[in-house]
Design a protein around this motif. Structure first.
Motif: not given
Length: 215
Positions: A94-99, A101-114, A121-123
């Motif tokens: 579960l990836r947050f960026s920028p480190a 002050a995060p403003d985005t979240m990305t789901l990483v599945r192995g070598s595939r980044t969503g 958008d996250v409550r």
């Protein structure tokens, strides 16, 4: 992996490492041996109505045992497919960026980044930790399950993310998530539910207790 960790090696992102990326096949190969007996037994169990019908119709033991064997193999194949599918779909990071002050979240599945999703958008993000304790006086944990949940502001949940192993100490993980997401409006919670294992001589289990912490 021994525990869930926060990876800050990339100065641009913070990763919650749920499982070390070894590819779906590696994950499935690691999990499959422990599932063999259970999947065979499940296949045999689900075929019970068919065995009863065959017995009523006067089918011989040889044919019934052959069907039992087929049911066991089918159960193994179905569970193997389920493991492979889950390994392909499960989130490893579960990836947050920028480190900073995060403003985005990305789901990483192995070598595939969503696709990055705005944290606006996250409550809520919460860790659901369920523990089964021994019925003996020592009350040692005998099994458990940890799942990381993400709830969006539109009320839709993101695919639940299993955390391994179940012995992971979720309190430090909760604190690190709180610190990482402190600059955001995302609520971070830890919910721990404990129940006592049913003694082998009792059909009904004992009650447990539920505790939670909020962020």
């Amino acid at each position: 992996m021994d525990s869930v960790r926060m990876d800050r090696s990339d100065p641009d992102v913070v990763d919650v490492v749920l499982r070390e990326a070894g590819g779906p096949l590696a994950y499935a190969a690691e999990r499959w041996p422990g599932e063999v007996i259970g999947s065979l037994a499940a296949g045999v169990l689900y075929g019970t109505p068919l065995y009863v019908v065959m017995a009523v119709l006067g089918q011989g033991p040889g044919r019934i045992w052959a069907v039992v064997g087929i049911a066991a193999v089918v159960g193994l194949l179905v569970n193997t497919f389920a493991i492979l599918y889950g390994a392909y779909r499960n989130v490893t990071r579960l990836r947050f960026s920028p480190a900073a002050a995060p403003d985005t979240m990305t789901l990483v599945r192995g070598s595939r980044t969503g696709r990055p999703r705005p944290l606006a958008d996250v409550r809520q993000i919460w860790i659901d930790h369920r523990v089964v304790e021994s019925y003996k006086s020592d009350r040692k944990p005998v099994s458990g399950r940890i799942v990381l949940h993400v709830l969006l502001r539109n009320g839709r949940p993101v695919r639940a993310m299993p955390v391994f192993p179940w012995t992971t100490d979720t309190t430090p993980l909760h604190r690190q998530l709180e610190r990482t997401l402190a600059p955001t409006a995302v609520q971070v919670d830890l919910v721990v539910e404990r129940r006592v294992q049913s003694p082998p001589w009792m059909a009904v289990g004992h009650g447990g207790s539920t505790g939670g912490g909020g962020g």
